[in-house]
Design a protein around this motif. Structure first.
Motif, PDB file in Angstrom:
ATOM      1  N   ALA A 141       0.842  -1.193   0.000  1.00  0.00           N
ATOM      2  CA  ALA A 141       0.000   0.000   0.000  1.00  0.00           C
ATOM      3  C   ALA A 141       0.878   1.245   0.000  1.00  0.00           C
ATOM      4  CB  ALA A 141      -0.884  -0.022   1.240  1.00  0.00           C
ATOM      5  N   LEU A 142       2.119   1.079  -0.438  1.00  0.00           N
ATOM      6  CA  LEU A 142       3.046   2.208  -0.351  1.00  0.00           C
ATOM      7  C   LEU A 142       2.983   3.045  -1.617  1.00  0.00           C
ATOM      8  CD1 LEU A 142       6.147   0.247   0.974  1.00  0.00           C
ATOM      9  CD2 LEU A 142       4.402   1.443   2.303  1.00  0.00           C
ATOM     10  N   ASP A 143       3.230   4.374  -1.452  1.00  0.00           N
ATOM     11  CA  ASP A 143       3.289   5.197  -2.656  1.00  0.00           C
ATOM     12  C   ASP A 143       4.606   4.917  -3.379  1.00  0.00           C
ATOM     13  OD1 ASP A 143       5.392   7.260  -1.916  1.00  0.00           O
ATOM     14  OD2 ASP A 143       4.000   7.436  -0.232  1.00  0.00           O
ATOM     15  N   THR A 144       4.693   5.317  -4.634  1.00  0.00           N
ATOM     16  CA  THR A 144       5.822   4.927  -5.482  1.00  0.00           C
ATOM     17  C   THR A 144       7.152   5.383  -4.904  1.00  0.00           C
ATOM     18  OG1 THR A 144       4.295   5.342  -7.263  1.00  0.00           O
ATOM     19  CG2 THR A 144       6.549   4.919  -7.903  1.00  0.00           C
ATOM     20  N   ARG A 145       7.173   6.624  -4.390  1.00  0.00           N
ATOM     21  CA  ARG A 145       8.419   7.185  -3.850  1.00  0.00           C
ATOM     22  C   ARG A 145       8.901   6.350  -2.658  1.00  0.00           C
ATOM     23  NH1 ARG A 145      10.804  12.021  -1.966  1.00  0.00           N
ATOM     24  NH2 ARG A 145      12.814  11.163  -1.374  1.00  0.00           N
ATOM     25  N   THR A 146       7.982   6.102  -1.700  1.00  0.00           N
ATOM     26  CA  THR A 146       8.344   5.323  -0.512  1.00  0.00           C
ATOM     27  C   THR A 146       8.790   3.931  -0.938  1.00  0.00           C
ATOM     28  OG1 THR A 146       6.613   6.501   0.655  1.00  0.00           O
ATOM     29  CG2 THR A 146       7.496   4.556   1.750  1.00  0.00           C
TER      30      THR A 146
ATOM     31  N   ALA B 244       6.913 -11.646  -6.678  1.00  0.00           N
ATOM     32  CA  ALA B 244       6.595 -10.295  -7.122  1.00  0.00           C
ATOM     33  C   ALA B 244       5.321 -10.263  -7.951  1.00  0.00           C
ATOM     34  CB  ALA B 244       7.740  -9.748  -7.957  1.00  0.00           C
ATOM     35  N   HIS B 245       4.592  -9.185  -7.806  1.00  0.00           N
ATOM     36  CA  HIS B 245       3.444  -8.945  -8.672  1.00  0.00           C
ATOM     37  C   HIS B 245       3.750  -7.837  -9.655  1.00  0.00           C
ATOM     38  CE1 HIS B 245       1.725 -11.328  -5.481  1.00  0.00           C
ATOM     39  NE2 HIS B 245       0.839 -11.704  -6.373  1.00  0.00           N
ATOM     40  N   ARG B 246       4.410  -6.784  -9.138  1.00  0.00           N
ATOM     41  CA  ARG B 246       4.780  -5.720 -10.068  1.00  0.00           C
ATOM     42  C   ARG B 246       6.192  -5.961 -10.564  1.00  0.00           C
ATOM     43  NH1 ARG B 246       3.795  -1.497  -6.237  1.00  0.00           N
ATOM     44  NH2 ARG B 246       4.161  -3.387  -5.084  1.00  0.00           N
ATOM     45  N   LEU B 247       6.350  -6.058 -11.870  1.00  0.00           N
ATOM     46  CA  LEU B 247       7.631  -6.459 -12.433  1.00  0.00           C
ATOM     47  C   LEU B 247       8.685  -5.375 -12.260  1.00  0.00           C
ATOM     48  CD1 LEU B 247       6.356  -8.179 -15.695  1.00  0.00           C
ATOM     49  CD2 LEU B 247       6.646  -9.144 -13.416  1.00  0.00           C
TER      50      LEU B 247
ATOM     51  N   ARG C 249       2.123  -5.034 -20.553  1.00  0.00           N
ATOM     52  CA  ARG C 249       0.814  -4.720 -19.957  1.00  0.00           C
ATOM     53  C   ARG C 249       0.984  -3.822 -18.727  1.00  0.00           C
ATOM     54  NH1 ARG C 249      -1.416  -9.728 -19.818  1.00  0.00           N
ATOM     55  NH2 ARG C 249      -0.712 -10.048 -17.699  1.00  0.00           N
ATOM     56  N   GLN C 250       1.979  -4.155 -17.892  1.00  0.00           N
ATOM     57  CA  GLN C 250       2.159  -3.339 -16.683  1.00  0.00           C
ATOM     58  C   GLN C 250       2.672  -1.952 -17.022  1.00  0.00           C
ATOM     59  OE1 GLN C 250       3.996  -5.210 -13.323  1.00  0.00           O
ATOM     60  NE2 GLN C 250       2.539  -6.900 -13.349  1.00  0.00           N
ATOM     61  N   ALA C 251       3.501  -1.866 -18.031  1.00  0.00           N
ATOM     62  CA  ALA C 251       3.998  -0.543 -18.451  1.00  0.00           C
ATOM     63  C   ALA C 251       2.828   0.310 -18.936  1.00  0.00           C
ATOM     64  CB  ALA C 251       5.040  -0.701 -19.544  1.00  0.00           C
ATOM     65  N   ALA C 252       1.926  -0.292 -19.707  1.00  0.00           N
ATOM     66  CA  ALA C 252       0.764   0.444 -20.225  1.00  0.00           C
ATOM     67  C   ALA C 252      -0.120   0.884 -19.058  1.00  0.00           C
ATOM     68  CB  ALA C 252      -0.023  -0.438 -21.185  1.00  0.00           C
ATOM     69  N   GLU C 253      -0.300   0.002 -18.064  1.00  0.00           N
ATOM     70  CA  GLU C 253      -1.141   0.352 -16.917  1.00  0.00           C
ATOM     71  C   GLU C 253      -0.547   1.502 -16.122  1.00  0.00           C
ATOM     72  OE1 GLU C 253      -2.986  -4.073 -16.217  1.00  0.00           O
ATOM     73  OE2 GLU C 253      -1.625  -3.241 -14.708  1.00  0.00           O
ATOM     74  N   SER C 254       0.788   1.482 -15.914  1.00  0.00           N
ATOM     75  CA  SER C 254       1.355   2.559 -15.109  1.00  0.00           C
ATOM     76  C   SER C 254       1.332   3.873 -15.885  1.00  0.00           C
ATOM     77  CB  SER C 254       2.746   2.207 -14.590  1.00  0.00           C
ATOM     78  OG  SER C 254       3.597   1.877 -15.640  1.00  0.00           O
ATOM     79  N   GLU C 255       1.395   3.811 -17.205  1.00  0.00           N
ATOM     80  CA  GLU C 255       1.248   5.044 -17.985  1.00  0.00           C
ATOM     81  C   GLU C 255      -0.155   5.613 -17.820  1.00  0.00           C
ATOM     82  OE1 GLU C 255       2.343   4.541 -22.091  1.00  0.00           O
ATOM     83  OE2 GLU C 255       4.450   4.484 -21.507  1.00  0.00           O
ATOM     84  N   GLU C 256      -1.124   4.714 -17.817  1.00  0.00           N
ATOM     85  CA  GLU C 256      -2.508   5.151 -17.624  1.00  0.00           C
ATOM     86  C   GLU C 256      -2.677   5.841 -16.274  1.00  0.00           C
ATOM     87  OE1 GLU C 256      -5.339   1.954 -18.129  1.00  0.00           O
ATOM     88  OE2 GLU C 256      -4.548   1.638 -20.157  1.00  0.00           O
ATOM     89  N   LEU C 257      -1.945   5.321 -15.280  1.00  0.00           N
ATOM     90  CA  LEU C 257      -2.022   5.913 -13.934  1.00  0.00           C
ATOM     91  C   LEU C 257      -1.205   7.193 -13.838  1.00  0.00           C
ATOM     92  CD1 LEU C 257      -1.717   2.718 -11.716  1.00  0.00           C
ATOM     93  CD2 LEU C 257      -3.720   4.189 -11.961  1.00  0.00           C
ATOM     94  N   GLY C 258      -0.544   7.548 -14.946  1.00  0.00           N
ATOM     95  CA  GLY C 258       0.223   8.787 -14.958  1.00  0.00           C
ATOM     96  C   GLY C 258       1.589   8.658 -14.322  1.00  0.00           C
ATOM     97  N   GLU C 259       2.018   7.416 -14.058  1.00  0.00           N
ATOM     98  CA  GLU C 259       3.341   7.247 -13.481  1.00  0.00           C
ATOM     99  C   GLU C 259       4.336   7.122 -14.629  1.00  0.00           C
ATOM    100  OE1 GLU C 259       1.659   4.553  -9.834  1.00  0.00           O
ATOM    101  OE2 GLU C 259       3.211   3.763 -11.132  1.00  0.00           O
TER     102      GLU C 259
END
Ligand code: ATP
Length: 301
Positions: free
Chosen positions: A220-225, A246-249, A288-298
């Motif tokens: 539940a951590l933010d990306t920076r943390t 791992a779930h997030r690659l 797929r994960q790269a596309a999802e994180s782009e959608e999230l604006g990361e």
């Protein structure tokens, strides 16, 4: 009558579980819901770890006899390396962690640590050799010092302070008026998710196990943390053998080897670059994960 004794049995089990220093596993594996299924063999020796290599040798396993989850899984984790296990949901990643801790025995095949079959050594020695760092850590309603010292019976205040520094939470603790004696939890200081996790890392450092199992189940951590914590974990992993589930690659792309598990089988293995070149399941998951994180604006890595 047996009904009457069940709660007492449960209490006894919970107590023994805690005495064995398994609280971190309880978080991860919901041990309380799981019947303890394996016992030490009479006269079993202790595991002796000189070079902490891990081997899964043709492991077949299912929770129910009519449903096989791992279909003859074989892989090697050389001593001192960082290996990640990835794969679709339900592939069997967490099951691998549970087998390594010997919550269950394989139906066939063997799991070896430094050449010793984990089914033949004492469970206490096996579990002392492996530290779990769950990303979603539960702390006791007690002092920060207690929560760290819990990692190993007989830990001294110096051990605790060194572990806090190793987990990069030493300065934070030093700034608290009561230092390590600060109460945390419901009636004490509320720690952030990242701080809690650092306390859990410090607890693992006190235990000082040759093998680390990272589980990033429900971060539940933010990306920076998370990036900060990952840096700390990399330091902690130095000179140890680590297995990350791992779930997030993005968190495991720099592992020495990535094992891609699909439906209880080893589908692919190699470095991140190898696996991208292969253009298989891993490459597909990465895209797929790269596309999802782009959608999230990361920023996609
Ligand atoms: P996820 O990424 O979703 O966490 P995973 O790869 O870690 O999945 P596992 O938790 O290892 O997958 O589960 C593998 C399979 O075993 C799943 O089909 C799951 O339903 C089943 N399973 C897991 N735990 C148990 C259990 N205690 N009893 C029976 N079946 C189980």
């Amino acid at each position: 009558l047996t009904q009457l004794f069940r709660p007492l049995d449960m209490l006894g089990m919970v107590y023994r579980t805690i005495r064995q220093g398994l609280i971190d596993m309880a978080e991860m594996f919901r041990l309380i819901d799981t019947d303890v299924e394996v016992a030490d063999k009479p006269g079993a020796p202790a595991l002796v770890v000189r070079r902490p290599s891990l081997t899964f040798d043709n492991v077949v396993f299912g929770y129910d006899p009519d449903r096989t989850i791992l279909h003859g899984l074989s892989f090697e984790v050389p001593a001192g390396s960082r290996v990640a296990i990835v794969g679709p949901s339900g592939a069997g990643k967490s099951t691998i962690g549970r087998l390594l801790f010997r919550f269950y025995d394989p139906l066939s095949g063997r799991i070896l640590i430094d050449g010793q079959d984990i089914a033949t050594v004492t469970q206490a020695s096996l579990r002392a050799a492996i530290g779990i760092v769950p990303q979603d850590s539960v702390l006791f309603n007690d002092t920060i010092g207690y929560n760290i010292a819990y990692g190993r019976e007989g830990a001294t205040p110096d051990d605790v302070a060194a572990a806090a520094r190793g987990a990069a939470i030493g300065d934070f603790i030093a700034r608290l008026p009561q230092g390590l004696n600060t109460e945390v939890g419901e009636r004490g200081l509320k720690l952030s998710g990242g701080e809690k996790q650092r306390v859990a890392i410090a607890r693992t450092l006190v235990k000082n196990p040759p093998i680390l199992l990272f589980d990033e189940a429900t971060s539940a951590l933010d990306t920076r943390t998370e990036q900060d914590i990952l840096g700390t974990l990399r330091d902690v992993a130095t000179n140890r053998t680590t297995l990350s589930i791992a779930h997030r690659l993005s968190t495991i792309a720099d592992s020495d080897t990535i094992l891609v598990i699909d439906q209880g089988r080893l589908a692919e293995q190699g470095s991140h670059a190898d696996l991208l070149r292969r253009a298989g399941l891993y490459a597909e998951m990465w895209a797929r994960q790269a596309a999802e994180s782009e959608e999230l604006g990361e920023a996609a890595e």
